[in-house]
Design a protein around this motif. Structure first.
Motif, short mmCIF file in Angstrom:
data_model
loop_
_atom_site.label_atom_id
_atom_site.label_comp_id
_atom_site.label_asym_id
_atom_site.label_seq_id
_atom_site.Cartn_x
_atom_site.Cartn_y
_atom_site.Cartn_z
N ASP A 99 51.42 63.98 40.73
CA ASP A 99 50.48 62.93 41.45
C ASP A 99 50.17 62.63 42.90
OD1 ASP A 99 52.18 61.13 40.97
OD2 ASP A 99 51.14 59.87 39.63
N TRP A 100 51.63 62.89 43.52
CA TRP A 100 51.29 62.75 44.95
C TRP A 100 50.24 63.49 45.69
CZ3 TRP A 100 53.47 58.43 45.24
CH2 TRP A 100 54.84 58.13 44.63
N ASN A 101 50.02 64.65 44.74
CA ASN A 101 48.89 65.73 45.55
C ASN A 101 47.76 65.72 44.34
OD1 ASN A 101 51.96 66.91 45.78
ND2 ASN A 101 50.84 67.33 47.52
N ASP A 102 47.29 64.60 44.03
CA ASP A 102 46.59 64.50 42.93
C ASP A 102 45.31 65.40 43.05
OD1 ASP A 102 45.62 62.66 44.72
OD2 ASP A 102 45.66 60.78 43.53
N HIS A 153 52.26 68.24 51.75
CA HIS A 153 50.98 68.61 51.66
C HIS A 153 49.86 67.48 51.78
CE1 HIS A 153 47.93 72.04 51.62
NE2 HIS A 153 47.37 71.44 50.59
N ASP A 154 50.31 66.40 52.36
CA ASP A 154 49.56 65.30 52.65
C ASP A 154 48.68 65.40 53.64
OD1 ASP A 154 48.34 62.87 52.40
OD2 ASP A 154 50.23 61.57 52.99
N ASN A 155 47.80 66.41 53.90
CA ASN A 155 47.10 66.65 55.31
C ASN A 155 46.17 65.55 55.88
OD1 ASN A 155 48.20 69.24 55.37
ND2 ASN A 155 46.68 69.87 53.84
N LEU A 156 45.68 64.58 54.81
CA LEU A 156 44.81 63.56 55.06
C LEU A 156 45.68 62.17 55.45
CD1 LEU A 156 42.05 63.90 52.50
CD2 LEU A 156 41.96 64.74 54.92
N HIS A 157 46.95 62.23 55.33
CA HIS A 157 47.90 61.32 55.47
C HIS A 157 47.40 59.99 54.92
CE1 HIS A 157 49.92 62.84 59.76
NE2 HIS A 157 50.20 63.72 58.54
N ARG A 158 47.26 60.40 53.50
CA ARG A 158 46.81 59.28 52.77
C ARG A 158 48.17 58.25 52.28
NH1 ARG A 158 44.99 59.94 47.78
NH2 ARG A 158 46.24 61.99 47.45
N TRP A 159 49.49 58.73 52.34
CA TRP A 159 50.53 57.89 51.77
C TRP A 159 51.03 57.23 52.88
CZ3 TRP A 159 50.31 57.07 46.84
CH2 TRP A 159 49.74 58.19 46.02
N ASN A 160 51.60 56.02 52.71
CA ASN A 160 52.45 55.05 53.48
C ASN A 160 53.26 54.40 52.71
OD1 ASN A 160 50.68 52.77 52.80
ND2 ASN A 160 49.26 53.48 54.35
N ALA A 161 54.02 53.38 53.14
CA ALA A 161 55.02 52.61 52.24
C ALA A 161 54.30 51.85 51.23
CB ALA A 161 55.91 51.94 53.27
N ALA A 162 53.13 51.18 51.65
CA ALA A 162 52.33 50.29 50.74
C ALA A 162 51.67 51.29 49.65
CB ALA A 162 51.39 49.65 51.46
N THR A 163 51.08 52.31 49.94
CA THR A 163 50.53 53.11 48.94
C THR A 163 51.57 53.89 47.68
OG1 THR A 163 50.50 55.02 50.55
CG2 THR A 163 48.15 53.56 50.45
N VAL A 164 52.58 54.24 48.46
CA VAL A 164 54.01 54.65 47.55
C VAL A 164 54.12 53.47 46.61
CG1 VAL A 164 56.09 55.64 47.50
CG2 VAL A 164 54.44 56.55 49.14
N ILE A 165 54.47 52.40 47.10
CA ILE A 165 54.92 51.23 46.27
C ILE A 165 54.01 50.94 45.20
CG2 ILE A 165 55.54 48.91 46.24
CD1 ILE A 165 56.83 49.14 48.82
N ALA A 166 52.47 50.88 45.66
CA ALA A 166 51.47 50.87 44.51
C ALA A 166 51.52 51.84 43.52
CB ALA A 166 50.28 50.61 45.24
N ARG A 167 51.60 52.93 44.06
CA ARG A 167 51.59 53.99 43.07
C ARG A 167 52.79 53.98 42.15
NH1 ARG A 167 48.92 59.08 42.59
NH2 ARG A 167 47.32 57.74 43.44
N LEU A 168 53.94 53.62 42.62
CA LEU A 168 55.24 53.51 41.72
C LEU A 168 54.95 52.29 40.75
CD1 LEU A 168 58.01 53.93 44.36
CD2 LEU A 168 57.37 55.63 42.61
N ARG A 169 54.32 51.25 41.24
CA ARG A 169 54.17 50.22 40.18
C ARG A 169 53.30 50.62 39.08
NH1 ARG A 169 53.39 45.47 44.77
NH2 ARG A 169 55.73 44.83 45.14
N GLU A 170 52.37 51.56 39.45
CA GLU A 170 51.63 52.01 38.22
C GLU A 170 52.29 52.57 37.30
OE1 GLU A 170 48.23 54.25 40.10
OE2 GLU A 170 47.49 52.78 41.33
N ARG A 171 53.44 53.53 37.88
CA ARG A 171 54.20 54.04 36.76
C ARG A 171 55.19 53.17 36.32
NH1 ARG A 171 55.31 59.77 37.00
NH2 ARG A 171 53.74 61.11 37.87
#
Length: 493
Positions: A397-400, A449-467
């Motif tokens: 889902d990093w590449n959703d 393959h994050d061509n839009l550069h959507r991921w950073n430290a904050a968004t990664v932490i948020a996605r991990l919390r969802e998991r």
């Protein structure tokens, strides 16, 4: 002696180009579309099943996937790319067959070799496991064959006829933009044949593209609904400006790839203009150059029109167009060469050869520098080497956006890509769905393959919390379109 050196420049250029292509293939990291090609051409899946479920479901005709499947024995992507070297070799054989039958095109063919070798797209696309280099090669041969029909008439050797047939069949069935460009080129070269009522030449030029076009239509009848579905939400930027700039950049780069050639081509075009306007002695080469320019203009107009209906144009899709531009430069350059004495001819060719070699050196390095997924993969591998207990997670889902995109193979290619790179770099991935954190070594969350550069430290932490993966913090590092998020060891509490 001068004559033998002159004749040796084109073979020397081709040899250096083959070495450069081989080096770039072996040293460049894979990117997502290559992983896609490797996955859908993997051995073990029956040919008919692969054709039905994967190749016809994609946005391109299935020809290159079939070639990739036939050469899957080559192994990993870096070696599998050498398929393109074989394609280039066959294109050279085809050009030789044309020139042997129409020797007056020898100077233009030498210019074409120097132009294609210097073009940045040659090494960039030749070092990819994708169909764009096939388009470049088939477009170069098709354009040269069309010029041969124009300057030499309908009489042709069997080798030249077979070469034209193959170039047409491949050119029309590799990529839809290639098909459109091939049709435009063949169409304009038919006009003078019709005008002169040279029906033998009309048949010679028209029949192979007609057959190739009918095959394309049959394949498109199956693929079109899937093409429309696959591109209903697409990543290519829409609008006139997007298509116009892609065409302009590609054409300008093709014109200026070898500046010695360009200057020589301008001088040669001036001689052609003098021949036509002052001496009243138009040549077949001058007519072929005019027809090529017309075909390029018509193809560019059609490409823009299609892009306005459905965004579909980026530079690498237009390899046939760029091949036609390169041949136009080569025709002008060839006219200059034919007007020079032996020594001056050698001097000009040598200068163009040096320019081509310098361009190849630069373009080889630039192609290899496009590290793809190996860039971030090496960073992960280095971290694991420092602490072998490091846990590496690569969640799909990093590449959703890609994971849910059509064709459906994307959902399998994403995890396949992570596994492929991990195996190549020599580290293991945590099992799918794992939420484990290492107590003694870092834990790495890895995305590509994050061509839009959507991921950073904050968004990664948020996605991990969802998991339900709770981390106190992490160190985020971006590597091109990839990234790694490193969590320090988490000792038991």
């Amino acid at each position: 002696m001068t004559r033998s050196i002159t004749r040796g420049i084109a073979p020397a250029t081709l040899l250096l180009l083959a070495l450069a292509l081989t080096w770039a293939c072996l040293h460049r990291g894979p990117w997502y579309d290559e992983l896609y090609t490797q996955f859908v051409s993997r051995p073990g899946v029956p040919w008919l099943a692969a054709m039905r479920d994967s190749w016809l479901a994609d946005n391109h005709p299935p020809l290159y996937y079939a070639l990739a499947r036939a050469t899957a024995w080559l192994g990993p992507i870096s070696h599998h790319r050498l398929l393109n070297l074989a394609i280039g070799g066959l294109a050279v054989v085809g050009c030789i067959a044309i020139v042997r039958d129409v020797p007056r095109l020898a100077s233009a063919a030498a210019g074409l070799v120097l132009a294609v070798a210097a073009n940045e797209w040659t090494l960039l696309e030749g070092s990819e496991l994708r169909s764009y280099f096939l388009s470049l090669c088939s477009g170069s041969v098709l354009a040269l064959a069309l010029c041969a029909w124009h300057v030499a008439g309908a009489k042709a050797s069997t080798a030249r006829r077979v070469t034209y047939w193959i170039a047409a069949l491949v050119g029309f069935n590799t990529h839809i933009i290639s098909s459109l460009t091939c049709a435009a080129l063949a169409g304009v070269f038919l006009v003078p044949a019709f005008w002169q009522r040279d029906w033998r030449r009309v048949r010679a030029i028209a029949v192979p593209p007609l057959v190739a076009g009918l095959i394309l239509v049959a394949v498109t009848a199956v693929q079109l609904p899937m093409w429309l579905a696959n591109t209903s939400v697409f990543w290519i930027e829409p609008g006139f400006a997007s298509a116009r700039w892609a065409i302009e950049r590609g054409v300008v780069h093709s014109l200026t790839a070898n500046l010695v050639l360009l200057v020589g081509a301008l001088a040669g075009a001036g001689l052609m203009a003098r021949d036509v306007l002052l001496l009243r002695k138009p040549s077949g080469e001058a007519g072929a150059l005019a027809l090529l320019a017309t075909g390029v203009a018509i193809a560019a107009t059609g490409i823009v029109a299609l892009h306005m209906l459905r965004p579909m144009v980026i530079e690498k899709y237009m390899m046939v167009l760029f091949a036609a531009v390169a041949l136009g430069v080569a025709l002008g350059f060839g006219r200059l060469l034919d007007a020079l004495g032996a020594r001056l001819r050698l001097l000009v060719l040598a200068a163009a050869f040096v320019a081509a070699v310098l361009a190849m050196v630069h373009n080889t390095r630039a192609a290899a520098a496009r590290d793809g997924w190996f860039g971030s993969g090496r960073v992960v591998a280095a971290e694991v080497a420092r602490c072998p207990g490091t846990i590496v997670h690569a969640y799909p889902d990093w590449n959703d956006a890609v994971f849910v995109a059509l064709p459906r193979d994307n959902a399998q290619v994403v995890p396949f890509g992570y596994r492929y790179v991990a195996e190549a770099m020599g580290f293991d991935l945590a099992p799918a769905g794992s939420r484990a954190l290492s107590r003694t070594c870092p834990t790495i969350f890895w995305g590509e393959h994050d061509n839009l550069h959507r991921w950073n430290a904050a968004t990664v932490i948020a996605r991990l919390r969802e998991r339900d993966v709770m981390v106190p913090g992490l160190r985020f590092r971006r590597i091109g379109p990839g990234w790694v998020a490193i969590v320090p060891p988490q000792p038991a509490r």
